[in-house]
Design a protein around this motif. Sequence first.
Motif, short mmCIF file in Angstrom:
data_model
loop_
_atom_site.label_atom_id
_atom_site.label_comp_id
_atom_site.label_asym_id
_atom_site.label_seq_id
_atom_site.Cartn_x
_atom_site.Cartn_y
_atom_site.Cartn_z
N ASP A 98 -9.28 -3.88 0.64
CA ASP A 98 -8.02 -3.56 -0.04
C ASP A 98 -8.06 -2.11 -0.54
OD1 ASP A 98 -5.43 -4.69 -1.23
OD2 ASP A 98 -6.43 -3.91 -3.02
N TYR A 121 0.82 -1.20 0.00
CA TYR A 121 0.00 0.00 0.00
C TYR A 121 0.86 1.27 0.00
CZ TYR A 121 -3.34 -3.61 1.08
OH TYR A 121 -4.07 -4.76 1.03
N HIS A 158 -5.55 1.09 0.45
CA HIS A 158 -4.87 1.89 -0.58
C HIS A 158 -5.19 3.38 -0.40
CE1 HIS A 158 -2.73 -0.77 -3.28
NE2 HIS A 158 -3.73 -1.62 -3.26
#
Length: 363
Positions: free
Chosen positions: A337, A20, A341
Motif C-alpha cells: 500500500d 492513491y 501511495h
Amino acid sequence: MTQIDRSAVEQALASYQDPYLKTDLLSSGCLRSLQIDGNRVTAELVLGYAANNIVNGIGEMLKVAVENVAGVDSAAITVRWEVPAAPAQGSIPALANVKNIIAVASGKGGVGKSTTAVNLALALAGEGARVGVLDADIYGPSMGMMLGVPSGTRPQVRDEKFFVPPHAHGLQVMTMAFLADDNTPLAWRGPMVSGALMQLLTQSAWDDLDYLVIDMPPGTGDIQLTLAQKVPVTGAVIVTTPQDIALLDARRGIEMFGKVNIPVLGVVENMAVHICSNCGHAEHLFGEGGGERLSDEYGVDLLASMPLSMMIREQADGGKPTVIAEPECQISMIYQDMARHVGARIAARAGQSAMPDISISED
C-alpha cells in the motif's frame, strides 16, 4: 436499441475514486480511449504508478459500472499502468536509464530507515516496476546483507567504466560494500564520501529503471547536500518513530528537503505499536500519533504506520525482507500500500502532460 449516452459512460467510469491518486480516473487524466460501437463500450485507462496487484480489480469494477448504463450490453475495460518520469529539483540533468529517484531519509539513526527503503523497493517491484536500490550510507552500508547478497560479491565492469549492479530478489543493487572489504572501516572525509556517492550513482549501468530508491545515511550532512545539489531527486520519503526526539530530527530532514526544493512524498512511522505475542496487548512504547502529527504539520501523507515487529527485523537480518519472505502477511500488505501511495505521489508530480490525448469515438 437504446442509444448509449457517452456522458453517462464517462460518469460511470468516474464513479471509481482511486485511493492513491485521491480522485476519479477521468479527473486524473487516466482515460486513454473510449469507443462506443452499437451496444458495446470499449475503454482503456492507464494509471501513472506501478499497480500490478490492483489493475484487474479496478477493471472489473469499472466493467460492472459501465454495463449498468442504459443501452450498454457489454463493456471491455482495460486498466494498465505506465510510470512517467517526474521532474526533479532545479535544472539537474536526468540520470541515464532512470525515470525517478526516491530518497529514503531520516533525521537520526535507528528508526528503521534501511528496512523501510528495502521493503519499499521490493514492494514497488512487486507491483511490476523496474527498481534499483542504491545504498548511500558509505560508512555503514547494509543493503547487500539485507538483500541476501553473498559477502565478497563484486559488480561486473562494462567498458572499463561502468559497474553492472548485481541483482537480488528482482532489484538492481549497488552499495559501497561491493567495492570495499566488509571488515575495513572507511576513514574518509566529506569530499571523498560525496565523490564515492556520485561514482556509485553515475557509474552504475542502471537498466531502464522506473524507480531508483536511495537509502540515505541519517542526518543532514555532506551526503544529503551532495544529493540535493547534483542528483535529480523526484522526491523524499521521511522515516521516523513516534518518539519526540526522532520527530524533532525528522522535522529537520523535512525542512532540509524543503530548502533544496525536493518534495517530501510522505512520512513513514516505524515502531508505532508493539503487540505482545503472548497476550495480544498493544502498547505504544515510543509514543503515539507522532507520525500523524508530523504529516499534518507539513501537509504531507502519512504513508504507513508500521508496528514494532521482531519478524521485520529477523527477516531483514536474514537477507529476505518481509515483502519477499511473507508476501501475503499483513505487514507486507502495508508495504505494498505504501509503494502505491509513493508511486501515485510521483505520478501526480509528473502531471498530465505525460499522458497522451484521449481518443473518443462513437460508431
